[in-house]
Structures are given as C-alpha cells and as structure tokens.
Design an enzyme around this catalytic site. Structure first.
Site, PDB file in Angstrom:
ATOM      1  N   ASP A 122       0.910  -1.135   0.000  1.00 55.41           N
ATOM      2  CA  ASP A 122       0.000   0.000   0.000  1.00 55.41           C
ATOM      3  C   ASP A 122       0.953   1.188   0.000  1.00 55.41           C
ATOM      4  O   ASP A 122       1.614   1.445   1.006  1.00 55.41           O
ATOM      5  CB  ASP A 122      -0.869   0.000   1.270  1.00 55.41           C
ATOM      6  CG  ASP A 122      -1.871   1.147   1.252  1.00 55.41           C
ATOM      7  OD1 ASP A 122      -1.451   2.280   0.960  1.00 55.41           O
ATOM      8  OD2 ASP A 122      -3.066   0.912   1.517  1.00 55.41           O
ATOM      9  N   HIS A 123       1.091   1.854  -1.134  1.00 60.18           N
ATOM     10  CA  HIS A 123       2.224   2.788  -1.246  1.00 60.18           C
ATOM     11  C   HIS A 123       2.118   3.960  -0.270  1.00 60.18           C
ATOM     12  O   HIS A 123       3.105   4.620   0.004  1.00 60.18           O
ATOM     13  CB  HIS A 123       2.475   3.228  -2.694  1.00 60.18           C
ATOM     14  CG  HIS A 123       1.451   4.154  -3.225  1.00 60.18           C
ATOM     15  ND1 HIS A 123       0.295   3.735  -3.803  1.00 60.18           N
ATOM     16  CD2 HIS A 123       1.414   5.502  -3.259  1.00 60.18           C
ATOM     17  CE1 HIS A 123      -0.421   4.778  -4.164  1.00 60.18           C
ATOM     18  NE2 HIS A 123       0.233   5.859  -3.852  1.00 60.18           N
ATOM     19  N   HIS A 157      -5.835   2.948   1.453  1.00 57.00           N
ATOM     20  CA  HIS A 157      -4.968   4.050   1.886  1.00 57.00           C
ATOM     21  C   HIS A 157      -5.520   4.807   3.093  1.00 57.00           C
ATOM     22  O   HIS A 157      -4.796   5.089   4.041  1.00 57.00           O
ATOM     23  CB  HIS A 157      -4.768   5.058   0.750  1.00 57.00           C
ATOM     24  CG  HIS A 157      -4.290   4.448  -0.524  1.00 57.00           C
ATOM     25  ND1 HIS A 157      -3.319   3.473  -0.566  1.00 57.00           N
ATOM     26  CD2 HIS A 157      -4.639   4.669  -1.810  1.00 57.00           C
ATOM     27  CE1 HIS A 157      -3.100   3.133  -1.827  1.00 57.00           C
ATOM     28  NE2 HIS A 157      -3.888   3.835  -2.595  1.00 57.00           N
TER      29      HIS A 157
END
Ligand code: NAD
Length: 487
Positions: A179-180, A242
């Site tokens: 999950d960047h 996010h």
C-alpha cells in the site's frame, strides 16, 4: 544483504517504468541492493536483453529522482537485467523462466532467494502464484517472497478468496502487500513521532483531542483509467486501503520497542475496535459524491459522466466522506472524519488534529478564536505544523493563534516505492498490509458497498474544483466542527 533474484511480472508496464526501475536504481546508487542481485523482467512481448536494458535506462532518465547520467554507473546497473517472454497462463513459460533463473544463480554463484513482484492486473495474481508453485520456481533452497499491489479483492468475499488461493503457494510471512501510502516518509514517521516526543505523547488520545480529520484530495479526474475506475470508485480505490491505513498508523499504540510484529498486531487492534456501521448507519455516517463539470485552476473540466468511456448514467463514486469512531480507551468519543475525492480544489493529503479548548473557553471572550491544531502534511509536501493560542502582545486580554512550521525539503527524499522495495528485499514487513488488516478493512467497508449497491445512500453531485458536496460539510457541522483549510 542476501543475494536476490528480483523476478518482475509486468516488466513492460507503466508501473515498472515509472516507479519500480527508478526505485531499484536509487537503491543501487545508495548501495542498498544486495551485492549479488539480478533482475528478470517478464512480459508478453518479445524483447532482447539489450532492448530491455535500453528501456530501463530510458525510464531512469525520465522518472528517477536522481539524475541518471553517468554512463558507467548506468551500465553497471542495467547489466543485472535480463528479459524473458512469459504469458501468465502458459505453463511452459514458467519452466523456461526456472531454467533461466537457475542458470543465472549458478553463473553468479547466488543463493536461490527469489522475490516475485507482480506488477500486473490483480486478475492474474492467483494464476501466477499457482504456476510459481507448480513449476518449482518457489521450491528452491533459499527464501521466496511475493510482492503484490492493491487492489486485494473487490469486496470482502473476493478478498478472502484471493487470499485463500495465494496462501496455497505462499505463507503470510512471504506475502508483501504494497500500500504505497505506507511507504510515504511522513506516514512512516507517525508512530515514531507520537512515541518519541513527550509533548505529543502526552497529547495523544481522547483526553485532549476534539476530532481528527484525514483528507486525501486529488485534482485529477478519472484520467485514462476509466475502465478500471468506473468499477471501483473512491471507496474501493482509496478509502478501503490508503485512508484506513492512515487511520491505523495514526492511532496505533505501541510499546517502546516497535517491531514489525507489534506494529501489525496493534494495527489489527485498531481495526478490531473500529465501530461497525450497519447498512442503516451508512446514510448518517457516509457522504457519497460524484464530480460534475467545473473549473480547476482556471481550466474548465467536464463532469465524471462526460469523461471518455464513462457511461452517461454511471452511479460510480468519485468522493467519499465518512465519520468513524474507535471504541477503545484511548480514542472513545473522538470522531475521525475521513474524506477523499477526485477533481477537488487542490491536491493534498493531510491529517489535522483539533484539540479541545478548556483553557480558552474559560478565559477568552473571543468566540472566533481558532482551536489549537497539529497538522501532518503527507503529500505533495511533507511537514508538521502546530497552531496554538497565546496572548496577544497588544491586547493582553485577547488570544491569537501562532504557527510553528517544519517542512522537509521535497527534493531527493526517497520515494514510497524505494522504501518499500528496500524493505521487501530485507524481508521487513513493518510497512506492508497484513492480511488481518486487509480483511478487517473490507469487513468495515462491506456494509457501505452494500448500501451503495442498494441505493440506500444518495449520490451527491459536486462541482469540480470545490471540496466536495455540501453534505460533507454538514457531516462535521452536525457535531459542531468544520473541515480545516478549505478555502
Ligand atoms: P500496465 O497495463 O501498464 O502493465 C501491465 C503489465 O502486465 C505489462 O507489462 C503487460 O505485458 C503485462 N501483462 C498483461 N497481460 C499479461 C499476460 N497475459 N501475461 C503476462 N504479462 C501480462 O499496468 P501498470 O500500470 O503497470 O499496473 C500494473 C498493476 O499495478 C495493476 O494491477 C495496477 O492496478 C497496479 N498499480 C499501478 C499503479 C500505477 O501507478 N501504474 C499504481 C498502483 C497500482
């Protein structure tokens, strides 16, 4: 660091070009790659090693945060890259890949440690994992790891199915779900800041906080992603992953020595304590929106349903605002307002903590006095600022807010992908999404998906270039609050 073969599915894709090659290059320049390191790029197209290497070089020139100019450094870097044709469904391609990897490992005298990075559509994840197992690619004597990108499923059931199938080939410890947002430097600092600073530590929780606001606003619309986005929407694309990860990172309570295990354990505790919504609650806790036409930064833009490849009657959500509550001792009674949307007035990801005002309420007559705030800026700029009230030097009886700002210079800070790929190579899973978190996030979101599906929640149109529908402001106004920094 242990020798590693980095096996990249989707090596001709956009993500590889824009993020993965630049991340590997910057790790290489910082000497953070293993001494023995090779990359095997896979794609459907036929490419020679030389063309592949030239393409990688080209992507570094375009997208690396560090200038990729020195021909000697570049040559040494791309020397580690090989290419092999692979169609995800063709079993013989995996056997060919196995041969190539074994040959490389023997030539370079490398341990057979293999990291499989799936930079391809999620519909391929299960097939690839099964073929890795069947072909013997995953049964060498070293370690194996699987790195996958969101989306992890489309809803609770499909996420569970996906996980069950991946688990047949990889253990939980071997799966690194990117999950960047968890790779962003400010997000990685959140748990350290609250733990290591006595002032912040003392303020953390419901005894002093009035509410918390988490915002991720984008200026862009659906862009070229219509085919994907119109089936996904803001709830699945941003909120389930996010936004809930930001909530977890902000509210975890850690012992002094935060290991990967206790970060994950404590994030799960947050999700376990998140008050569930039922379908009826959704209407009062969630605002669903879709952008209409408008003007952003002086430019006219069309509404969502006039975008190319979007149906004129699409009911897809491009905005969500929600009120959440965590029912544990630290956070009970603090409302968390979370919103994310496309075609908003400005681009920013930030967390605002608004404090209670016992002192001011008791002593000041000034009803307009702004509360004390802490702001964590996550994107595009990174920073922390404090706004707090002090006596006005001219008007001793009055208060006025003062600001303390800290901003990190944005240039040459490692990007999210660089941090995360470096961690995956090290086997450090602290900043990856554990299955427990993913499952609990879907579980929390599922009643909202159901309510959307059954049309129990109105879809509010908002003008592009604003901060979303008026109902989003009302969500906070009902509790006596407002969104900060909407101007
Ligand atoms: P892309 O369409 O540019 O690339 C897809 C890659 O998959 C190509 O290399 C293609 O050759 C390969 N591929 C497609 N079908 C194949 C098959 N049958 N066999 C073998 N290879 C096949 O996509 P992308 O933008 O690089 O995204 C890859 C994945 O990462 C997607 O799942 C996307 O949702 C996710 N993702 C992308 C971004 C981004 O910024 N681009 C961000 C987050 C997540």
């Amino acid at each position: 660091m242990e020798a590693t073969t980095f096996v990249l599915f989707g090596a001709t894709g956009d993500l590889a070009k824009r993020k993965i090659y630049p991340a590997l290059y910057n790790l290489y320049v910082d000497q953070k790659l293993p001494q023995s390191f090779s990359v095997i790029g896979l794609g459907r197209r036929e490419l020679s090693d030389e063309t592949f290497q030239a393409n990688v070089e080209q992507s570094l020139r375009m997208f690396s945060r560090r200038e990729a100019k020195d021909p000697v450094v570049l040559k040494n870097f791309v020397r580690a890259f090989r290419y092999s044709v692979l169609d995800v469904g063709r079993k013989e391609d995996y056997l060919k890949l196995l041969k190539l990897i074994e040959q490389q490992e023997a030539e370079l005298r490398m341990e057979p440690n293999r990291l499989f990075y799936l930079s391809v559509g999620p519909e391929f994840f299960e097939t690839i994992a099964a073929n890795i197992q069947e072909s013997g690619l995953g049964s060498a004597n070293g370690w194996k790891r699987l790195v996958i990108e969101k989306p992890f499923g489309h809803d609770l059931q499909s996420a569970r199915d996906l996980n069950r199938n991946l688990s047949k080939a990889f253990t939980e410890e071997e799966i690194f779900r990117i999950d960047h947002y968890l790779g962003k430097p400010m997000v990685q600092k959140l748990e350290v800041l609250q733990q290591s600073h006595p002032v912040l530590q003392a303020l953390w929780g419901n005894h002093s906080m009035a509410n918390v606001q988490i915002t991720a606003n984008e200026i862009v619309g659906v862009e070229e992603r219509a085919g994907y986005y119109d089936h996904v929407g803001a709830l699945r694309d941003m909120f389930q992953n996010h936004m809930l990860q930001l909530l977890m990172m902000l509210t975890i309570q850690l012992p002094n020595n935060s290991t990967s295990e206790n970060v994950r354990f404590n994030k799960k505790q947050v999700m376990d304590s998140l008050e569930a919504l039922n379908k009826e609650d959704v209407r009062s806790h969630v605002v669903r929106g879709q952008y209409g036409a408008g003007t952003i930064q002086g430019k006219s833009v069309v509404g969502y349903t006039s975008e190319p490849n979007i149906a004129a009657n699409s009911q897809n959500d491009t905005f969500i605002a929600a009120k959440l509550q965590i029912a544990n001792d630290a956070w009970r009674d603090v409302p968390f307002y979370i919103r994310t949307g496309k075609r908003m007035k400005d681009k920013s990801t930030r967390i605002v903590i608004e404090f209670k005002e016992p002192f001011v309420q008791a002593q000041s007559n000034d009803e307009d006095l702004t509360p004390n705030l802490i702001v964590f800026e996550i994107n595009p700029n990174e920073g922390i600022s404090l706004q707090f009230n002090t006596r006005d030097p001219q008007q001793q009886r009055e208060f006025r807010p003062i600001h303390i700002d800290f901003h990190e210079r944005g240039d040459n800070v490692p990007e999210a992908y660089e941090n995360l790929i470096g961690d995956a190579l090290h086997g450090d899973s602290t900043f990856f999404a554990h299955w427990d978190e993913v499952e609990l996030s879907w579980q929390w979101v599922q009643p909202i998906l159901d309510a959307y599906e059954e049309n129990l929640v109105p879809l509010h149109r908002y003008e592009a270039g604003t901060y979303g529908p008026a109902e989003s402001d009302e969500l906070l106004a009902k509790d006596g609050f407002h969104w900060w920094f909407d101007d």
